[in-house]
Motif scaffolding. Structure first.
Motif, PDB file in Angstrom:
ATOM      1  N   PHE A 475       0.837  -1.202   0.000  1.00  0.00           N
ATOM      2  CA  PHE A 475       0.000   0.000   0.000  1.00  0.00           C
ATOM      3  C   PHE A 475       0.881   1.265   0.000  1.00  0.00           C
ATOM      4  O   PHE A 475       0.587   2.237  -0.675  1.00  0.00           O
ATOM      5  CB  PHE A 475      -0.951  -0.002   1.206  1.00  0.00           C
ATOM      6  CG  PHE A 475      -2.234  -0.753   0.952  1.00  0.00           C
ATOM      7  CD1 PHE A 475      -2.229  -2.134   0.800  1.00  0.00           C
ATOM      8  CD2 PHE A 475      -3.451  -0.093   0.841  1.00  0.00           C
ATOM      9  CE1 PHE A 475      -3.407  -2.838   0.552  1.00  0.00           C
ATOM     10  CE2 PHE A 475      -4.636  -0.779   0.586  1.00  0.00           C
ATOM     11  CZ  PHE A 475      -4.612  -2.158   0.443  1.00  0.00           C
ATOM     12  N   HIS A 476       1.943   1.221   0.765  1.00  0.00           N
ATOM     13  CA  HIS A 476       2.858   2.363   0.864  1.00  0.00           C
ATOM     14  C   HIS A 476       3.434   2.720  -0.523  1.00  0.00           C
ATOM     15  O   HIS A 476       3.339   3.858  -0.982  1.00  0.00           O
ATOM     16  CB  HIS A 476       3.991   2.029   1.847  1.00  0.00           C
ATOM     17  CG  HIS A 476       5.015   3.105   2.006  1.00  0.00           C
ATOM     18  ND1 HIS A 476       5.055   3.934   3.098  1.00  0.00           N
ATOM     19  CD2 HIS A 476       6.039   3.493   1.214  1.00  0.00           C
ATOM     20  CE1 HIS A 476       6.065   4.790   2.970  1.00  0.00           C
ATOM     21  NE2 HIS A 476       6.689   4.540   1.829  1.00  0.00           N
ATOM     22  N   GLU A 477       4.007   1.722  -1.173  1.00  0.00           N
ATOM     23  CA  GLU A 477       4.645   1.992  -2.474  1.00  0.00           C
ATOM     24  C   GLU A 477       3.609   2.387  -3.523  1.00  0.00           C
ATOM     25  O   GLU A 477       3.890   3.201  -4.405  1.00  0.00           O
ATOM     26  CB  GLU A 477       5.456   0.774  -2.936  1.00  0.00           C
ATOM     27  CG  GLU A 477       6.625   0.398  -2.015  1.00  0.00           C
ATOM     28  CD  GLU A 477       7.578   1.543  -1.714  1.00  0.00           C
ATOM     29  OE1 GLU A 477       7.707   2.458  -2.552  1.00  0.00           O
ATOM     30  OE2 GLU A 477       8.190   1.554  -0.620  1.00  0.00           O
ATOM     31  N   PHE A 478       2.438   1.812  -3.423  1.00  0.00           N
ATOM     32  CA  PHE A 478       1.376   2.179  -4.355  1.00  0.00           C
ATOM     33  C   PHE A 478       0.987   3.658  -4.173  1.00  0.00           C
ATOM     34  O   PHE A 478       0.692   4.358  -5.134  1.00  0.00           O
ATOM     35  CB  PHE A 478       0.164   1.265  -4.138  1.00  0.00           C
ATOM     36  CG  PHE A 478      -0.884   1.386  -5.212  1.00  0.00           C
ATOM     37  CD1 PHE A 478      -0.622   0.969  -6.506  1.00  0.00           C
ATOM     38  CD2 PHE A 478      -2.148   1.902  -4.926  1.00  0.00           C
ATOM     39  CE1 PHE A 478      -1.585   1.072  -7.504  1.00  0.00           C
ATOM     40  CE2 PHE A 478      -3.119   2.003  -5.919  1.00  0.00           C
ATOM     41  CZ  PHE A 478      -2.837   1.586  -7.211  1.00  0.00           C
ATOM     42  N   GLY A 479       1.026   4.123  -2.924  1.00  0.00           N
ATOM     43  CA  GLY A 479       0.757   5.541  -2.662  1.00  0.00           C
ATOM     44  C   GLY A 479       1.764   6.435  -3.376  1.00  0.00           C
ATOM     45  O   GLY A 479       1.404   7.434  -4.003  1.00  0.00           O
ATOM     46  N   HIS A 480       3.041   6.058  -3.318  1.00  0.00           N
ATOM     47  CA  HIS A 480       4.069   6.807  -4.062  1.00  0.00           C
ATOM     48  C   HIS A 480       3.739   6.794  -5.556  1.00  0.00           C
ATOM     49  O   HIS A 480       3.860   7.812  -6.243  1.00  0.00           O
ATOM     50  CB  HIS A 480       5.440   6.151  -3.882  1.00  0.00           C
ATOM     51  CG  HIS A 480       6.137   6.501  -2.605  1.00  0.00           C
ATOM     52  ND1 HIS A 480       6.333   7.791  -2.193  1.00  0.00           N
ATOM     53  CD2 HIS A 480       6.700   5.715  -1.650  1.00  0.00           C
ATOM     54  CE1 HIS A 480       6.990   7.786  -1.035  1.00  0.00           C
ATOM     55  NE2 HIS A 480       7.218   6.537  -0.689  1.00  0.00           N
ATOM     56  N   CYS A 481       3.364   5.619  -6.055  1.00  0.00           N
ATOM     57  CA  CYS A 481       3.078   5.494  -7.490  1.00  0.00           C
ATOM     58  C   CYS A 481       1.934   6.421  -7.893  1.00  0.00           C
ATOM     59  O   CYS A 481       2.014   7.114  -8.910  1.00  0.00           O
ATOM     60  CB  CYS A 481       2.716   4.050  -7.854  1.00  0.00           C
ATOM     61  SG  CYS A 481       4.121   2.935  -7.752  1.00  0.00           S
ATOM     62  N   ILE A 505       7.358  14.261   0.835  1.00  0.00           N
ATOM     63  CA  ILE A 505       7.228  13.269  -0.234  1.00  0.00           C
ATOM     64  C   ILE A 505       6.611  11.961   0.256  1.00  0.00           C
ATOM     65  O   ILE A 505       6.016  11.212  -0.519  1.00  0.00           O
ATOM     66  CB  ILE A 505       8.593  13.036  -0.932  1.00  0.00           C
ATOM     67  CG1 ILE A 505       8.356  12.467  -2.328  1.00  0.00           C
ATOM     68  CG2 ILE A 505       9.505  12.146  -0.121  1.00  0.00           C
ATOM     69  CD1 ILE A 505       9.412  12.827  -3.326  1.00  0.00           C
ATOM     70  N   GLU A 506       6.700  11.695   1.571  1.00  0.00           N
ATOM     71  CA  GLU A 506       6.106  10.465   2.099  1.00  0.00           C
ATOM     72  C   GLU A 506       4.637  10.632   2.478  1.00  0.00           C
ATOM     73  O   GLU A 506       4.030   9.701   3.003  1.00  0.00           O
ATOM     74  CB  GLU A 506       6.903   9.958   3.311  1.00  0.00           C
ATOM     75  CG  GLU A 506       8.328   9.542   3.002  1.00  0.00           C
ATOM     76  CD  GLU A 506       8.430   8.276   2.144  1.00  0.00           C
ATOM     77  OE1 GLU A 506       7.545   7.415   2.240  1.00  0.00           O
ATOM     78  OE2 GLU A 506       9.396   8.187   1.359  1.00  0.00           O
ATOM     79  N   LEU A 507       4.080  11.797   2.226  1.00  0.00           N
ATOM     80  CA  LEU A 507       2.667  11.990   2.593  1.00  0.00           C
ATOM     81  C   LEU A 507       1.738  10.995   1.895  1.00  0.00           C
ATOM     82  O   LEU A 507       1.002  10.262   2.553  1.00  0.00           O
ATOM     83  CB  LEU A 507       2.250  13.456   2.339  1.00  0.00           C
ATOM     84  CG  LEU A 507       0.762  13.774   2.237  1.00  0.00           C
ATOM     85  CD1 LEU A 507       0.003  13.357   3.487  1.00  0.00           C
ATOM     86  CD2 LEU A 507       0.524  15.262   2.007  1.00  0.00           C
ATOM     87  N   PRO A 508       1.747  10.894   0.553  1.00  0.00           N
ATOM     88  CA  PRO A 508       0.800   9.969  -0.074  1.00  0.00           C
ATOM     89  C   PRO A 508       1.048   8.504   0.304  1.00  0.00           C
ATOM     90  O   PRO A 508       0.092   7.745   0.492  1.00  0.00           O
ATOM     91  CB  PRO A 508       1.047  10.177  -1.575  1.00  0.00           C
ATOM     92  CG  PRO A 508       1.711  11.505  -1.684  1.00  0.00           C
ATOM     93  CD  PRO A 508       2.498  11.674  -0.436  1.00  0.00           C
ATOM     94  N   SER A 509       2.321   8.131   0.450  1.00  0.00           N
ATOM     95  CA  SER A 509       2.623   6.724   0.731  1.00  0.00           C
ATOM     96  C   SER A 509       2.195   6.341   2.151  1.00  0.00           C
ATOM     97  O   SER A 509       1.558   5.316   2.364  1.00  0.00           O
ATOM     98  CB  SER A 509       4.110   6.465   0.529  1.00  0.00           C
ATOM     99  OG  SER A 509       4.873   7.406   1.242  1.00  0.00           O
ATOM    100  N   GLN A 510       2.541   7.198   3.112  1.00  0.00           N
ATOM    101  CA  GLN A 510       2.161   6.880   4.489  1.00  0.00           C
ATOM    102  C   GLN A 510       0.659   6.974   4.674  1.00  0.00           C
ATOM    103  O   GLN A 510       0.064   6.207   5.432  1.00  0.00           O
ATOM    104  CB  GLN A 510       2.888   7.808   5.452  1.00  0.00           C
ATOM    105  CG  GLN A 510       4.389   7.612   5.357  1.00  0.00           C
ATOM    106  CD  GLN A 510       5.127   8.088   6.582  1.00  0.00           C
ATOM    107  OE1 GLN A 510       4.530   8.576   7.527  1.00  0.00           O
ATOM    108  NE2 GLN A 510       6.428   7.952   6.576  1.00  0.00           N
TER     109      GLN A 510
HETATM  110 ZN   LIG Z   1       8.230   5.742   1.013  1.00  0.00          ZN
END
Ligand SMILES: [Zn+2]
Length: 685
Positions: A475-481, A505-510
């Motif tokens: 889910f985390h990496e998909f958020g980055h994507c 930059i980690e907002l969407p992933s987290q």
């Molecule tokens: Zn990350």
């Protein structure tokens, strides 16, 4: 190089219409010729351009983007293959290419002509007619030129270059020392008597380590998995102490390899040089320099943020520690607990409290269902469909490609997913850019990304079963994507994840991690891979509770590192530099709960800030968590699958990327600046 060879080089597509990389056709021998050609193209283009125009205009920015994007399109598949399909020949070509690109970056950053052209454009009447996004691109370029020292007088520029070179050498040396010290220590076991308490998986890991060194039996070394296995499970206290000692004294004046790879003088010099560099560029200290590219605006903002968290976290952490101590005592532990006892008793406590094991959980998380869960979430929030396309060429048969489609059936982005572990693949999980969205006169280049993980592949009839940690990683990496793929900005300089402030930059992933803990997702998708039955309520409940387990203790440790990093760089006084260990001890006095022996040399192995890019930026982890928790608060309040909230997230944060400051985007989404309350709540405080 003959003409036909050139024609067949799949990396030479700088002038062609945009397309996905032809992975099966890429050979190591294509890399250097293609990169060389694209670099010559770039340089010649720039020089010709500068020689032919009397006045810089926006067309110059577009032209440079053309050359830069051509390079990115050629380099992205090479760099990706180097990580996921490593061969000796490719690695060699990759390293050669990388060297050329680094030289090129330096040339670009130090190019007076390009700098002056951007500066002139900024000061021209045309600037006022450009769109806000175009203006921001120019402002960011100029900022980076200034931070690269290009506006300094010649003499200072020379000093700047020397400082950067020396700092980079010290950073690498720091990492090498740490690596050498890590490798220098190991302990062999002929039987498992001393290793009592370690589960089978951990014992297998240690047997594998012995085997890889050509030994019989079991071997404990100072690599992370081995260190963690002993600290978490080994019943024998003496062994835990021995391994702990070797680990926390690496590259220092203490412990079993004392003085051999001591990083202490490197730390002193790095802090001095960073301060000097910041002053040279006109900043008060290195924290101000570092924040000039971040979302947090001033050192005071960061300090207030950290201290605010500490006030709330400390009492909870003390309470958790007291509970742990009394639990350990009831179980017959010697008092007081020492640093090498904490992970062990914490795990024992966790087992009694939650009684969770990966073996029990994994059958409920078959990968295919978790992908369904992921795509369901994206569909609910953003109305997008993930459509597989088997006709797209990839680098391995297990790799899948998906088009992202909106509800009118229009494809607007693409994603490669490479999820299983392989021998030729780098470990860990990450997202990377394949293509950036770009509008030219002729066509639109759609954004494409790679999502890479290292999950255990299916075995025989049994599908890939994930731990819940794995699910969270996915889910985390998909958020980055999604941050990259849902962009609506047409210039790669500021779209997707490009140029987004590091602490944002980690907002969407987290943020995206939250959905895999949601009851709706767990009830609907976490089903036994054989029976299709839902996870028992009691198990689900224990899983959800595990999220907060000893979180306050974790938080105060993060605060200790962040405060120490901040004070090291903020309070640096060249006339009278304090011993870094004193600064660390001061941070410990403020926030630490767990006892640490005075021979612990944590800083000598703190590669995030001395060997990596987190100097004066360790707070970023917590800052981004604050943003994600606060944004999640919005979903919790409105309904976690509410499409309107999803649309706001997409429009105000994901779609705009770095085309405006992250703080503006956050306020546009949340209606106010970030607040720490939801973060503390997410930690169960
Ligand atoms: Zn990350």
């Amino acid at each position: 190089m003959d003409g036909t060879y050139r024609m067949r080089n799949p990396l030479r597509h700088s002038s062609q219409a945009f397309h996905l990389p032809d992975f099966p056709a890429i050979r190591p021998e294509h890399v250097v010729p293609a990169i060389d050609e694209l670099l010559i193209n770039y340089r010649d283009g720039v020089e010709k351009w500068l020689g032919s125009r009397s006045r810089p205009d926006w067309a110059m920015v577009e032209a440079e983007l053309d050359w830069a994007d051509g390079l990115d399109r050629a380099w992205s598949p090479v760099s990706h293959l180097n990580s996921v399909a490593d061969t000796g020949a490719l690695r060699k070509a990759y390293n050669e290419g990388l060297e050329r690109l680094t030289e090129h970056e330096n040339w670009r950053q130090q190019h007076q002509g390009i700098f002056l052209a951007y500066q002139e454009l900024r000061q021209s009447a045309q600037f006022e007619e450009l769109s806000p996004v175009q203006q921001r691109i120019i402002e960011l370029e100029l900022r980076d030129f200034f931070l690269a020292g290009i506006a300094l007088p010649d003499e200072d520029q020379a000093v700047y270059r020397e400082l950067v070179l020396r700092m980079s050498k010290l950073g690498s040396r720091f990492g090498e020392n740490l690596q050498d010290a890590t490798r220098a220590w190991a302990k062999e076991f002929q039987n498992t008597r001393q290793l009592q308490g370690l589960p089978e998986a951990e014992l297998n890991l240690l047997a594998g380590l012995a085997h890889s060194r050509g030994k019989e039996g079991w071997l404990v070394d100072l690599s992370h998995p081995s260190f963690n296995a002993v600290m978490t499970y080994a019943q024998e206290r003496g062994l835990r102490k021995e391994v702990y000692t070797a680990y926390v004294t690496r590259a220092s004046d203490q412990g079993p390899t004392a003085g051999q790879w001591d990083n202490t003088p490197l730390i002193d010099e790095l802090l001095a040089l960073r301060h000097q560099l910041a002053r040279l560029l006109g900043f008060k200290n290195y924290v101000e320099f570092s924040l000039s590219r971040r979302m947090a605006d001033t050192p005071e903002t960061v300090l207030c943020f950290l201290q605010g968290l500490a006030v709330k976290a400390l009492p909870a952490a003390r309470k958790q520690y007291a509970e742990l101590e009394s639990f350990a005592q009831e179980q017959g532990a010697q008092r007081p607990l020492k640093a090498w006892d904490i992970a062990y008793w914490s795990e024992r406590f966790r087992q009694v409290e939650l009684n969770l094991s990966d073996e029990v959980l994994k059958p409920f998380f078959p990968m295919e269902r978790m992908l369904d869960a992921l795509f369901h979430t994206a569909g609910q929030l953003f109305g997008i469909m993930m459509v597989p396309d088997h006709s797209i060429a990839t680098w391995h048969q297990d790799v899948r490609f998906f088009w992202l489609q909106d509800d009118s059936g229009c494809r607007f982005a693409g994603l490669f997913m490479d999820l299983f572990t392989r021998n030729d693949k780098r470990g860990g999980a990450w997202m990377d850019v394949c293509l950036s969205r770009r509008q030219t006169k002729e066509a639109i280049q759609l954004p494409m990304a790679y999502l890479t993980c290292n999950f255990a592949p299916p075995v025989g009839e049994q599908p890939c079963l994930m731990t819940h940690d794995d699910v969270q990683t996915l889910f985390h990496e998909f958020g980055h994507c999604l941050h990259h793929l849902l962009t609506e900005i047409e210039w790669p300089q500021v779209n997707g994840i490009n140029n987004v402030e590091w602490d944002a930059i980690e907002l969407p992933s987290q943020l995206f991690e939250n959905w895999c803990w949601e009851d709706e997702i767990l009830s609907k998708f976490a089903r036994h891979y054989k029976t299709g039955l839902q996870m028992p309520e009691d198990l689900k409940d224990r899983l959800v509770r595990s999220r907060h387990f000893h979180k306050a203790l974790f938080l105060v440790r993060q605060l200790e590192y962040a405060l120490c990093d901040l004070h090291l760089h903020l309070d640096y006084d060249p006339e009278n530099p304090r011993a870094p260990l004193d600064v660390l001890n001061q941070a410990r006095e403020q926030v630490a709960v767990i006892p640490v022996p005075d021979w612990n040399r944590f800083l000598n192995g703190f590669s995030h800030i001395f060997g990596g890019g987190y100097a004066a930026g360790y707070y970023s982890y917590l800052w981004a968590e604050q943003l994600a928790a606060d944004a999640w608060g919005c979903f919790r309040h409105e309904g976690v699958f509410k499409a309107e909230t999803g649309k706001a997230l997409r429009d105000e944060i994901l779609a705009v990327g770095a085309s405006r400051p992250a703080m503006e985007s956050f306020i546009a989404f949340r209606g106010r600046p970030p607040e720490p309350g939801p973060l503390l709540e997410s930690y169960g405080l």
